[in-house]
Scaffold this active site. Structure first.
Site, short mmCIF file in Angstrom:
data_model
loop_
_atom_site.label_atom_id
_atom_site.label_comp_id
_atom_site.label_asym_id
_atom_site.label_seq_id
_atom_site.Cartn_x
_atom_site.Cartn_y
_atom_site.Cartn_z
N GLU A 1 0.87 -1.12 -0.09
CA GLU A 1 0.11 0.12 -0.19
C GLU A 1 1.03 1.20 0.02
O GLU A 1 1.70 1.57 1.01
CB GLU A 1 -0.78 0.10 1.13
CG GLU A 1 -1.84 -1.18 1.43
CD GLU A 1 -2.97 -1.20 0.51
OE1 GLU A 1 -3.25 -0.14 -0.01
OE2 GLU A 1 -3.51 -2.14 0.27
N CYS A 51 -2.92 8.57 3.36
CA CYS A 51 -2.76 7.97 1.79
C CYS A 51 -3.90 8.40 0.94
O CYS A 51 -3.65 8.23 -0.20
CB CYS A 51 -2.36 6.59 1.87
SG CYS A 51 -3.56 5.94 2.92
P1 NAP Z 1 8.32 5.20 4.58
O1 NAP Z 1 9.59 6.05 4.85
O2 NAP Z 1 8.38 4.33 3.30
O3 NAP Z 1 8.35 4.09 5.91
C1 NAP Z 1 7.24 3.05 5.83
C2 NAP Z 1 7.75 2.05 6.64
O4 NAP Z 1 8.68 1.36 6.27
C3 NAP Z 1 8.25 2.52 8.19
O5 NAP Z 1 7.72 1.65 9.42
C4 NAP Z 1 9.73 2.59 8.04
O6 NAP Z 1 10.20 2.36 9.33
C5 NAP Z 1 9.88 1.24 6.92
N1 NAP Z 1 11.27 1.13 6.48
C6 NAP Z 1 11.95 1.96 5.78
N2 NAP Z 1 13.01 1.51 5.08
C7 NAP Z 1 13.09 0.39 5.53
C8 NAP Z 1 13.83 -0.77 5.37
N3 NAP Z 1 14.84 -0.68 4.47
N4 NAP Z 1 13.91 -2.02 5.54
C9 NAP Z 1 12.30 -2.22 6.34
N5 NAP Z 1 11.43 -1.30 6.71
C10 NAP Z 1 11.91 -0.15 6.53
O7 NAP Z 1 6.83 5.81 4.51
P2 NAP Z 1 6.53 6.63 5.73
O8 NAP Z 1 7.21 7.93 5.73
O9 NAP Z 1 6.22 6.19 6.89
O10 NAP Z 1 4.80 6.91 5.02
C11 NAP Z 1 4.35 7.80 4.52
C12 NAP Z 1 3.95 7.17 3.04
O11 NAP Z 1 3.22 6.01 3.13
C13 NAP Z 1 3.19 8.03 2.15
O12 NAP Z 1 3.82 8.11 0.80
C14 NAP Z 1 1.92 7.53 2.16
O13 NAP Z 1 1.41 7.56 1.11
C15 NAP Z 1 2.15 6.04 2.04
N6 NAP Z 1 1.07 5.52 3.21
C16 NAP Z 1 0.32 4.78 2.24
C17 NAP Z 1 -0.78 3.94 2.85
C18 NAP Z 1 -1.46 3.32 1.97
O14 NAP Z 1 -2.49 2.50 2.57
N7 NAP Z 1 -1.71 3.08 0.81
C19 NAP Z 1 -1.42 4.51 4.19
C20 NAP Z 1 -0.50 5.42 4.80
C21 NAP Z 1 0.57 5.80 4.30
P3 NAP Z 1 11.29 3.39 9.83
O15 NAP Z 1 10.14 4.53 10.32
O16 NAP Z 1 11.87 2.84 11.13
O17 NAP Z 1 12.22 4.17 9.01
#
Ligand code: NAP
Length: 522
Positions: free
Chosen positions: A259, A298
């Site tokens: 997602e 999102c």
């Molecule tokens: P993100 O930076 O991609 O992080 C998401 C998750 O991935 C966090 O738990 C992060 O952990 C983890 N992560 C990052 N790098 C990783 C790696 N190399 N290995 C394992 N885990 C890793 O996104 P975000 O800033 O939290 O969220 C914002 C984004 O999420 C937006 O683009 C939004 O559109 C999207 N979103 C989508 C939905 C949907 O349902 N489609 C819902 C909500 C949000 P850490 O925090 O520890 O880095």
């Protein structure tokens, strides 16, 4: 300052100094340091073994009805501690009470909904799917699909914006299906998830190994996943790409659900006149979608399509409403919109608005940090709601490619036809939700036929839905959450759709008597 704990191997393990350094968590309204998290010292191999050897067998030995009872208890615990969780959400994620309830009540509500599905499935341990079919001249050879729990582990990685709902909506589906869960919230807002899990664990109803929590990085957890496991990820498209490209996941064909980002669009159809109930709904929904959770959803509206001759009027009406939004510390009762969640989010939002500004102009907001009510000047990650406008929707550059995860949206003109609207929306490359506001059923049908394939959900706002419609941003458990292309290509919620991610479809062939007997039908 609190050191967050992970719940692994049946006990709470506090983050340690080590090769994975501590991440500091801050209150986004005051910038006060409120916690630190690290997963250093966790043996991820042992965590997986514990889930596979204890949690999986315990859950698979239960019926759907028994697993439903676990979800009901989880929901109850969260509901009982709602006020405490809302306070924590305000401090750790900067949400107003209304925005926090979207997350906390969303979590308990989704768990309760999946409990209700589980009750209906009752005593079964696996499910028939669809009708059986005779495969030969007689009933001596007959086939039927069944769904059985996958024998591995469900690893859930969530975004920062829904620390309660995010873990709960995934856990509800996996636990109901019979898969043990290892959940990893985004570190910056993990205080809320940690407390939710603490409450659930303290209540003592979950089987050993059924649910583990990682606060901090995932170490080598993902490289240890294999064919029986499921990885469900919510977050940015970049992180999704790097995770789903891992060699072990590709070679084992591990099931991965994503997602991700989405440039959701709201379209005003030409039949909707100023002052009508449907126009009122459009304005209310769009303003809510820009400002709710400070635009960090999102499903938030990022592009607003309006018939060309109505853009000035709609712009003025939106600005009038956005100007009423008081931005600041949610501890101040007059505040209607809190800060973005982290300093990095603020930086990303400011650079995103600047990029949008290359093909659109700001008509409300500044594109810079602002001071917030109820907090010292210079402190807090605040932004005014920001509205941009591009006069050529088909040449609007980053408006169709960059998701600015903040209270930011862009007005775009179109020629009033469903065809033009659908083509412009499609420039976003796949959305989680597209909304259209119309009382013209033929226009709606044309738009759905042309644009339906590019989105996971179509929300139709009309006079008849004014009293009941919750806004296009609400991802309800009964209907699909997920979308094609940029949105990640995943499918969550949607009743049994979300549960099936964790079930293996098996075609069973044999005599009709034997096959029907297996699924409990005479
Ligand atoms: P993100 O930076 O991609 O992080 C998401 C998750 O991935 C966090 O738990 C992060 O952990 C983890 N992560 C990052 N790098 C990783 C790696 N190399 N290995 C394992 N885990 C890793 O996104 P975000 O800033 O939290 O969220 C914002 C984004 O999420 C937006 O683009 C939004 O559109 C999207 N979103 C989508 C939905 C949907 O349902 N489609 C819902 C909500 C949000 P850490 O925090 O520890 O880095």
């Amino acid at each position: 300052m609190k050191t967050l704990k992970s719940y692994v191997l049946g006990s709470w393990q506090e983050g340690q100094e080590g090769n994975l350094s501590f991440v500091t968590l801050v209150d986004p309204s005051t910038e006060e340091e409120i916690g630190r998290a690290s997963s250093a010292g966790i043996d991820f191999g042992a965590v997986l073994d514990y889930a596979r050897q204890r949690g999986g067998p315990a859950l698979r030995a239960m019926s759907f009805g028994q697993r439903a009872a676990l979800l009901k208890e989880m929901s109850k615990v969260l509901r009982e501690h709602r006020d405490e969780l809302l306070d924590l959400s305000a401090r750790s994620t900067g949400t107003t009470r209304a925005d926090g309830s979207f997350d906390i009540d969303g979590a308990s509500g989704t768990l309760a909904y999946y409990a209700s599905i589980g009750w209906r499935l009752g005593d079964r341990t696996f499910l028939p799917e669809g009708e059986g079919v005779q495969l030969a001249k007689t009933e001596g050879f007959y086939g039927r699909h069944i769904l059985v729990p996958r024998p591995g582990v469900a690893v859930h990685i969530n975004a920062f914006n829904f620390p309660a709902w995010g873990f709960a909506e995934k856990a509800a589906c996996a636990l109901l299906a019979g898969m043990p869960v290892i959940t990893k919230p985004a570190t910056s807002t993990a205080l809320v998830t940690e407390r939710c899990v603490e409450l659930i664990v303290e209540a003592g109803f979950l089987p050993e190994g059924a649910f583990q929590l990682i606060c901090g990085a995932t170490g080598d957890l993902l490289t240890r996943l294999g064919a029986d496991d499921v990885l469900a990820f919510t977050g940015s498209a970049d992180t999704a790409f790097s995770l789903r490209s891992k060699a072990n996941l590709l070679s084992a064909n591990t099931r991965v659900n994503v997602e991700a980002d989405s440039l959701n669009a709201a379209v005003l159809a030409p039949d909707v006149v100023d002052g009508s109930a449907t126009f009122g709904l459009f304005l209310k929904d769009v303003v809510r979608e820009i400002t709710q959770k400070t635009g960090q959803k999102c499903t938030a509206v990022r592009r607003i399509l309006v018939p060309r001759d109505r853009v000035d009027a709609v712009q003025a009406a939106l600005i009038a409403k956005l100007s009423e939004v008081v931005v600041g510390n949610p501890a101040d009762p007059g505040v209607k919109m809190g800060p973005v969640a982290t300093s990095q989010q603020l930086k990303d939002a400011i650079s995103g608005i600047a990029e949008l500004g290359q093909s659109a102009r700001i008509v409300h907001g500044t594109g810079h940090r602002t001071n917030g009510a109820g907090t010292p000047a210079g402190k807090g990650f605040f932004l005014q709601p920001t509205l941009l406008r591009a006069d050529d929707a088909r040449d609007a550059g980053a408006v169709h490619t960059r998701e600015v995860f903040a209270p930011v949206a862009t007005l775009l003109p179109y020629d009033g036809t469903a065809a033009d609207a659908a083509e412009i929306v499609a420039l976003g490359g796949g959305t989680l939700v597209t909304s259209a506001y119309t009382d013209d059923a033929a226009w709606a049908a044309d738009f759905v036929a042309r644009g339906g394939g590019g989105t996971g959900r179509i929300y139709l706002g009309s006079e008849g839905s004014v009293a009941d419609a919750p806004g296009s941003g609400a991802a309800l458990p009964q209907t699909l959450h997920g979308g094609p292309g940029r949105a990640g290509g995943g499918e969550e919620l949607g009743g049994m759709v979300g549960v099936k991610l964790y079930l293996q479809r098996v075609a069973v062939q044999g005599t009709k008597t034997l096959v029907d007997g297996l699924v409990g039908e005479p």
